[in-house]
Design a protein around this motif. Structure first.
Motif, PDB file in Angstrom:
ATOM      1  N   LYS A  38      -2.652  39.866  -7.447  1.00  0.00           N
ATOM      2  CA  LYS A  38      -2.839  39.004  -6.278  1.00  0.00           C
ATOM      3  C   LYS A  38      -1.593  38.938  -5.397  1.00  0.00           C
ATOM      4  N   ALA A  39      -0.429  39.216  -5.953  1.00  0.00           N
ATOM      5  CA  ALA A  39       0.787  39.251  -5.137  1.00  0.00           C
ATOM      6  C   ALA A  39       0.807  40.498  -4.256  1.00  0.00           C
ATOM      7  N   GLU A  40       0.326  41.608  -4.810  1.00  0.00           N
ATOM      8  CA  GLU A  40       0.300  42.870  -4.070  1.00  0.00           C
ATOM      9  C   GLU A  40      -0.849  42.908  -3.057  1.00  0.00           C
ATOM     10  N   PHE A  41      -1.992  42.397  -3.470  1.00  0.00           N
ATOM     11  CA  PHE A  41      -3.188  42.358  -2.615  1.00  0.00           C
ATOM     12  C   PHE A  41      -3.702  40.917  -2.573  1.00  0.00           C
ATOM     13  N   PRO A  42      -3.360  40.138  -1.558  1.00  0.00           N
ATOM     14  CA  PRO A  42      -3.790  38.734  -1.500  1.00  0.00           C
ATOM     15  C   PRO A  42      -5.313  38.550  -1.548  1.00  0.00           C
ATOM     16  N   GLU A  43      -6.067  39.563  -1.139  1.00  0.00           N
ATOM     17  CA  GLU A  43      -7.529  39.460  -1.163  1.00  0.00           C
ATOM     18  C   GLU A  43      -8.065  39.391  -2.590  1.00  0.00           C
ATOM     19  N   ILE A  44      -7.298  39.870  -3.546  1.00  0.00           N
ATOM     20  CA  ILE A  44      -7.714  39.859  -4.957  1.00  0.00           C
ATOM     21  C   ILE A  44      -7.858  38.427  -5.466  1.00  0.00           C
ATOM     22  N   ASP A  45      -7.121  37.499  -4.874  1.00  0.00           N
ATOM     23  CA  ASP A  45      -7.166  36.108  -5.320  1.00  0.00           C
ATOM     24  C   ASP A  45      -8.592  35.567  -5.278  1.00  0.00           C
ATOM     25  N   LEU A  46      -9.329  35.843  -4.222  1.00  0.00           N
ATOM     26  CA  LEU A  46     -10.709  35.364  -4.109  1.00  0.00           C
ATOM     27  C   LEU A  46     -11.585  35.986  -5.193  1.00  0.00           C
ATOM     28  N   HIS A  47     -11.437  37.273  -5.435  1.00  0.00           N
ATOM     29  CA  HIS A  47     -12.226  37.938  -6.474  1.00  0.00           C
ATOM     30  C   HIS A  47     -11.881  37.387  -7.855  1.00  0.00           C
ATOM     31  N   GLY A  48     -10.613  37.113  -8.081  1.00  0.00           N
ATOM     32  CA  GLY A  48     -10.188  36.531  -9.349  1.00  0.00           C
ATOM     33  C   GLY A  48     -10.803  35.168  -9.582  1.00  0.00           C
ATOM     34  N   LYS A  49     -10.865  34.361  -8.543  1.00  0.00           N
ATOM     35  CA  LYS A  49     -11.480  33.035  -8.662  1.00  0.00           C
ATOM     36  C   LYS A  49     -12.975  33.165  -8.936  1.00  0.00           C
ATOM     37  N   ILE A  50     -13.621  34.106  -8.286  1.00  0.00           N
ATOM     38  CA  ILE A  50     -15.054  34.320  -8.499  1.00  0.00           C
ATOM     39  C   ILE A  50     -15.320  34.701  -9.954  1.00  0.00           C
ATOM     40  N   VAL A  51     -14.535  35.631 -10.485  1.00  0.00           N
ATOM     41  CA  VAL A  51     -14.735  36.086 -11.860  1.00  0.00           C
ATOM     42  C   VAL A  51     -14.352  34.983 -12.851  1.00  0.00           C
ATOM     43  N   ALA A  52     -13.292  34.246 -12.592  1.00  0.00           N
ATOM     44  CA  ALA A  52     -12.902  33.147 -13.491  1.00  0.00           C
ATOM     45  C   ALA A  52     -13.979  32.069 -13.522  1.00  0.00           C
TER      46      ALA A  52
END
Length: 112
Positions: A38-52
């Motif tokens: 998520k630090a390298e690709f800020p868009e990953i944060d949303l996907h991480g929240k969805i999966v969590a």
């Protein structure tokens, strides 16, 4: 959005299947990918929240289904949950490869 983001977002969604090979890896792998990338690709944060959110909801629904098995209502719930546990991450990965963030249906939102 670059291809690196899409690849990691897709990997994040598909990493939930790691539990089929190594127990608990389907929980650890998505969280590690989310936190590292998520630090390298800020868009990953949303996907991480969805999966969590999906993983926590899956645990809650599985527990409720197990409890309801004693009155036979939980058996169809667990069957539907098993089918959804296969289909939803695949659809999420396909959407992520197209650059979309797709919240899984029926998932309780813990992380916004």
């Amino acid at each position: 959005m670059n291809n690196g983001y899409r690849t990691w977002a897709m990997a994040l969604h598909l990493s939930v299947f790691a539990s089929y090979i190594v127990p608990i890896a389907g929980v650890v792998a998505p969280i590690v990918i989310w936190q590292v990338k998520k630090a390298e690709f800020p868009e990953i944060d949303l996907h991480g929240k969805i999966v969590a959110n999906y993983l926590i909801t899956l645990l809650i629904y599985g527990f409720l289904g197990f409890l309801l098995c004693f009155c036979f209502v939980g058996i169809p719930l667990l069957i539907a949950l098993g089918i959804a546990a296969i289909i939803l991450p695949i659809v999420g990965a396909v959407k992520a490869s197209n650059g979309e963030a797709w919240p899984y249906p029926g998932v309780i939102t813990f992380f916004k």
